[in-house]
Design a protein around this motif. Sequence first.
Motif, PDB file in Angstrom:
ATOM      1  N   ALA A   1      78.367  51.554 -30.216  1.00  0.00           N
ATOM      2  CA  ALA A   1      78.305  50.625 -31.349  1.00  0.00           C
ATOM      3  C   ALA A   1      76.894  50.052 -31.470  1.00  0.00           C
ATOM      4  O   ALA A   1      76.312  50.018 -32.560  1.00  0.00           O
ATOM      5  CB  ALA A   1      79.323  49.500 -31.173  1.00  0.00           C
ATOM      6  N   TYR A   2      76.350  49.588 -30.356  1.00  0.00           N
ATOM      7  CA  TYR A   2      74.984  49.056 -30.293  1.00  0.00           C
ATOM      8  C   TYR A   2      74.335  49.537 -28.996  1.00  0.00           C
ATOM      9  O   TYR A   2      75.019  49.715 -27.983  1.00  0.00           O
ATOM     10  CB  TYR A   2      74.981  47.521 -30.288  1.00  0.00           C
ATOM     11  CG  TYR A   2      75.312  46.885 -31.613  1.00  0.00           C
ATOM     12  CD1 TYR A   2      74.312  46.487 -32.504  1.00  0.00           C
ATOM     13  CD2 TYR A   2      76.645  46.651 -31.969  1.00  0.00           C
ATOM     14  CE1 TYR A   2      74.623  45.880 -33.703  1.00  0.00           C
ATOM     15  CE2 TYR A   2      76.967  46.053 -33.175  1.00  0.00           C
ATOM     16  CZ  TYR A   2      75.942  45.668 -34.041  1.00  0.00           C
ATOM     17  OH  TYR A   2      76.253  45.067 -35.240  1.00  0.00           O
ATOM     18  N   ALA A   3      73.025  49.696 -29.046  1.00  0.00           N
ATOM     19  CA  ALA A   3      72.238  50.042 -27.860  1.00  0.00           C
ATOM     20  C   ALA A   3      71.147  49.004 -27.665  1.00  0.00           C
ATOM     21  O   ALA A   3      70.522  48.556 -28.635  1.00  0.00           O
ATOM     22  CB  ALA A   3      71.620  51.429 -28.004  1.00  0.00           C
ATOM     23  N   GLY A   4      70.918  48.602 -26.425  1.00  0.00           N
ATOM     24  CA  GLY A   4      69.862  47.651 -26.126  1.00  0.00           C
ATOM     25  C   GLY A   4      68.500  48.322 -26.081  1.00  0.00           C
ATOM     26  O   GLY A   4      68.366  49.501 -25.748  1.00  0.00           O
ATOM     27  N   VAL A   5      67.471  47.553 -26.423  1.00  0.00           N
ATOM     28  CA  VAL A   5      66.078  48.012 -26.382  1.00  0.00           C
ATOM     29  C   VAL A   5      65.366  47.232 -25.289  1.00  0.00           C
ATOM     30  O   VAL A   5      65.413  45.996 -25.279  1.00  0.00           O
ATOM     31  CB  VAL A   5      65.389  47.790 -27.742  1.00  0.00           C
ATOM     32  CG1 VAL A   5      63.918  48.188 -27.685  1.00  0.00           C
ATOM     33  CG2 VAL A   5      66.112  48.582 -28.837  1.00  0.00           C
ATOM     34  N   ASN A   6      64.709  47.942 -24.375  1.00  0.00           N
ATOM     35  CA  ASN A   6      64.106  47.303 -23.208  1.00  0.00           C
ATOM     36  C   ASN A   6      62.721  47.863 -22.914  1.00  0.00           C
ATOM     37  O   ASN A   6      62.380  48.966 -23.344  1.00  0.00           O
ATOM     38  CB  ASN A   6      65.011  47.504 -21.984  1.00  0.00           C
ATOM     39  CG  ASN A   6      66.354  46.825 -22.133  1.00  0.00           C
ATOM     40  OD1 ASN A   6      66.472  45.618 -21.970  1.00  0.00           O
ATOM     41  ND2 ASN A   6      67.391  47.601 -22.463  1.00  0.00           N
TER      42      ASN A   6
ATOM     43  N   VAL B   1      68.336  44.838 -30.296  1.00  0.00           N
ATOM     44  CA  VAL B   1      69.343  45.903 -30.201  1.00  0.00           C
ATOM     45  C   VAL B   1      69.249  46.822 -31.405  1.00  0.00           C
ATOM     46  O   VAL B   1      68.725  46.466 -32.470  1.00  0.00           O
ATOM     47  CB  VAL B   1      70.770  45.317 -30.102  1.00  0.00           C
ATOM     48  CG1 VAL B   1      70.967  44.556 -28.803  1.00  0.00           C
ATOM     49  CG2 VAL B   1      71.109  44.446 -31.304  1.00  0.00           C
ATOM     50  N   LEU B   2      69.797  48.029 -31.219  1.00  0.00           N
ATOM     51  CA  LEU B   2      69.924  49.020 -32.293  1.00  0.00           C
ATOM     52  C   LEU B   2      71.386  49.102 -32.705  1.00  0.00           C
ATOM     53  O   LEU B   2      72.263  49.264 -31.846  1.00  0.00           O
ATOM     54  CB  LEU B   2      69.452  50.383 -31.817  1.00  0.00           C
ATOM     55  CG  LEU B   2      67.994  50.500 -31.330  1.00  0.00           C
ATOM     56  CD1 LEU B   2      67.744  51.909 -30.785  1.00  0.00           C
ATOM     57  CD2 LEU B   2      67.028  50.176 -32.452  1.00  0.00           C
TER      58      LEU B   2
END
Length: 329
Positions: A41-46, A325-326
């Motif tokens: 659903a969502y992906a984190g950006v790090n 997040v994406l």
Amino acid sequence: MTLPTSMTAVEITTHGGPEVLQPVTVPVPVPKAGEILIKVAYAGVNRPDALQRAGLYNPPPDASPLPGLEAAGIVAAVGPDVARWTVGDAVTALLPGGGYAEYVTTDADHALPVPESMPMDQAAALCETYFTVWSNVFRRGALQAGERFLVHGGSSGIGTTAIQLAALRGARVFTTAGSADKCNACLALGAEAAWNYREVDFVDAMRAMGGADVILDMVGGDYLPRNVKALADDGRLVQIAFLQGPKVEMNFVQMMTRRLTLTGSTLRPQSVAAKAAIAHDLEKEVWPHLASGRIAPVMDSEFALADAAKAHARMEGSTHIGKIVLKVG
């Protein structure tokens, strides 16, 4: 759940700036024994994603070459020997890579239930930072209630997580950040003092407080000897990144005479079992507080999957506060 054979993902076309992140169509991965497949659903950006993009943080040999180390979504399939999860479960997970995609696989023991009533965008912003902070601040740094804790970059995803967890567990929290707005955000999260590193020497400020029992640093470079000076006797410096470089000349006499500990770790290369143990600790010690709303990830911004390059530009511009997040599904 009926699964497609192909999916949209974002790949690193070549090492370089954010513009090298481009949407592609690739096969949907198949979970192996002990793994689950997540419909993202969502992906984190790090930060590690940006390091991988630049060619400075290569994925393990058996990991997806796609960026993305955390995501939240719905279990779409389970591999052999998976007992805990079933299709349809809502999970947030630490990933070996591959999060910038519509589907991703990960070890079943690296997934955790989405905290009760937490939206998916927030759930996607949990694992990379919470696993990192828990393992470094409380395991390696052994931070205890009543101790003085200094975290650099307090307005980052790591910083906002560290402030909340340290304050939750009774530590006195101090931090550095790069603007008045960022410092105010850190104070609102529970920091006792937040110093603008452009205006205040954190060494003098921290020593005036008695010195830090634990310091969490991701800057490196000339911060290393300054951190040592800012530690109290018997203090612990925990290093998790080197934004200003890993090499510096330093006199180690202080380490011996003041009984200091210098340690650190990176998360991605650790074993499957080590990451599963961190997940177990988090579910027991931290997840109830996320479910109650006592702590929560600080959210900065959201971008479409196809705009991953813009998300990286936002992160590397260092104006953000909290997590990016994406939106995928």
